[in-house]
Scaffold this active site. Structure first.
Site, PDB file in Angstrom:
ATOM      1  N   SER A  56       0.838  -1.197   0.000  1.00 10.79           N
ATOM      2  CA  SER A  56       0.000   0.000   0.000  1.00 10.79           C
ATOM      3  C   SER A  56       0.872   1.245   0.000  1.00 10.79           C
ATOM      4  O   SER A  56       1.971   1.245   0.574  1.00 10.79           O
ATOM      5  CB  SER A  56      -0.853  -0.014   1.272  1.00 10.79           C
ATOM      6  OG  SER A  56      -1.454   1.242   1.469  1.00 10.79           O
ATOM      7  N   TYR A  58      -1.819  -0.939  10.475  1.00  9.06           N
ATOM      8  CA  TYR A  58      -2.126  -1.481   9.144  1.00  9.06           C
ATOM      9  C   TYR A  58      -0.931  -1.265   8.204  1.00  9.06           C
ATOM     10  O   TYR A  58      -0.431  -2.201   7.568  1.00  9.06           O
ATOM     11  CB  TYR A  58      -3.381  -0.819   8.556  1.00  9.06           C
ATOM     12  CG  TYR A  58      -3.526  -1.076   7.076  1.00  9.06           C
ATOM     13  CD1 TYR A  58      -3.872  -2.338   6.606  1.00  9.06           C
ATOM     14  CD2 TYR A  58      -3.265  -0.071   6.132  1.00  9.06           C
ATOM     15  CE1 TYR A  58      -3.969  -2.596   5.243  1.00  9.06           C
ATOM     16  CE2 TYR A  58      -3.358  -0.318   4.775  1.00  9.06           C
ATOM     17  CZ  TYR A  58      -3.717  -1.582   4.334  1.00  9.06           C
ATOM     18  OH  TYR A  58      -3.792  -1.834   2.988  1.00  9.06           O
ATOM     19  N   LYS A  79       2.001  -3.957   6.380  1.00  6.63           N
ATOM     20  CA  LYS A  79       2.431  -4.040   4.978  1.00  6.63           C
ATOM     21  C   LYS A  79       3.943  -3.857   4.868  1.00  6.63           C
ATOM     22  O   LYS A  79       4.627  -4.559   4.127  1.00  6.63           O
ATOM     23  CB  LYS A  79       1.709  -2.968   4.141  1.00  6.63           C
ATOM     24  CG  LYS A  79       0.195  -3.157   4.056  1.00  6.63           C
ATOM     25  CD  LYS A  79      -0.150  -4.424   3.311  1.00  6.63           C
ATOM     26  CE  LYS A  79      -1.642  -4.652   3.176  1.00  6.63           C
ATOM     27  NZ  LYS A  79      -1.969  -5.962   2.629  1.00  6.63           N
TER      28      LYS A  79
END
Ligand code: NAD
Ligand code: UFG
Length: 339
Positions: free
Chosen positions: A125, A149, A153
């Site tokens: 992302s 989050y 990643k």
């Protein structure tokens, strides 16, 4: 033709990618635990493609189920979408995010290694860049995600690079998505968030259809042309196509390919509201409120490396993004039906 395992296949990007894989002549083995999706999504994929994915309901953290899956199908490569993706949720439930996104991915990698499958496309992302400070963002920018989050990643990117360094047989595409929007032009599949959407386009389309009263624009005092946040919105069908191109590139290129997947153009929140209103013919009432914690002013990609490595460029413009989102919203005002 290859056989591709798609984890998180029933989700927003997974469904669109299954269609592109079928269109490119591949066989699809689909895995999803439906934690953020519904079985109807897979049926719609089959309807659009005119072919049935080999679907398995299961969890990427379930080692036994994965070993069985790899033993049952002659899988050539994996596209790994399965994971949790809400920044806000990750701040309140970090361990659930690390368990799903890290433990789940590690289990998948172990099972892949055991089965001798060493080609992977991983969903990263633009969140890994944190606040990029300048734009356009190239892949060599410093990384600094600011929430669990994004860190999940980032950690997976590090682990995948370590893995490829230790075992050169691995070929890995790390795709850093910018802001996926839009839907398949059939209007049969699209983004189906639970409850009130967090993301801009799903929120705008719910205002347009009358299910939400007005859009809250988070911040009107950013150092951007009109004061609202700027992002690189990319049509989900273009994003899906980038995955098919990445599989092709992994045939040619060894090692890890880290690529931005965006259009290279940034639009402000007010520009998105105006475009959606024009395309849908609906008023989008809005008010400008305070900034949302953790938001950045401006982020858009330099997608030239993806073009050089994959021969890929986004094809859909902003009007197509709004038109396709609106068609999906109108045809499915409550999202996918429950079983
Ligand atoms: P999504 O939630 O629509 O799809 C993810 C799918 O994975 C869902 O169908 C869910 O049920 C499934 N899933 C989750 N945990 C699982 C598990 N443990 N086992 C099996 N299935 C599981 O999300 P999406 O928008 O399609 O995103 C796909 C991937 O792309 C995610 O990894 C996400 O973090 C990443 N990504 C998304 C965006 C975005 O804005 N949509 C941006 C950047 C990166
Ligand atoms: N926005 C509003 N009102 C809303 C929702 C969003 O004004 O109701 C604004 C935001 O402040 C931001 C822009 O619209 O300026 C886009 O916001 P989104 O929530 O749609 O997207 P983000 O760029 O904040 O985050 C998304 C995903 C992340 C991902 C990131 C980069 O949600 O998971 O893109 O890929 F990490």
């Amino acid at each position: 033709m290859a056989t591709i395992l798609v984890t998180g296949a029933a989700g927003y990007i997974g469904t669109h990618t299954c269609i592109e894989l079928f269109a490119a002549g591949h066989q699809v083995v689909a895995l999803d635990n439906f934690s953020n999706s519904k079985p109807e999504a897979m049926r719609r994929v089959a309807r659009i493609a005119g072919r049935e994915p080999l679907f398995h309901r299961g969890d990427i953290r379930d080692r036994v189920a994965l070993d069985t899956l790899f033993a049952t199908h002659a899988i050539d490569a994996v596209i790994h979408f399965a994971g949790l993706k809400s920044v806000g949720e990750s701040l309140s439930e970090p361990l659930r995010y690390y368990d799903n996104n890290i433990s789940g991915s590690l289990t998948l990698l172990e099972c892949m290694g055991r089965a001798g499958v060493r080609r992977l496309v991983f969903s990263s992302s633009a969140n890994v860049y944190g606040d990029p400070h300048t734009v356009p963002v190239t892949e060599s920018f410093p990384l600094g995600p600011t929430n669990p989050y994004g860190r999940s990643k980032y950690m997976m990117e590090l682990m995948l690079r370590d893995l490829a360094a230790a075992e050169p047989a691995w070929r890995i595409g790390l795709l850093r998505y910018f802001n996926p929007v839009g839907a398949h032009e059939s209007g049969l599949i699209g983004e189906d968030p639970h409850g009130t959407p967090n993301n801009l386009l799903p929120y705008i389309s719910k205002v347009a259809i009358g299910k939400l009263e007005q859009l809250n624009i988070f911040g009107g005092d950013y150092p951007t042309a009109d004061g609202t946040g700027v992002r690189d919105y990319i049509h989900v069908v273009d994003l899906a196509a980038a995955h098919v191109k990445t599989l092709q590139a992994l045939e040619r290129e060894a090692g890890v390919q880290t690529l931005n997947v965006g259009t290279g153009t940034g639009y402000s929140v007010l520009e998105m509201v105006a475009a959606f209103s024009r395309i849908s013919g609906c008023a989008i009432p809005f008010r400008i409120v305070g900034r949302r914690a953790g938001d950045i002013a401006c982020s858009y990609a330099d997608p030239s490396l993806a073009h050089a490595v994959l021969g890929w460029r986004a094809q859909h413009d902003l009007d197509a993004m709004c038109r396709d989102s609106w068609r999906w919203q109108q045809g499915n005002p409550d999202g996918y039906p429950d079983d």
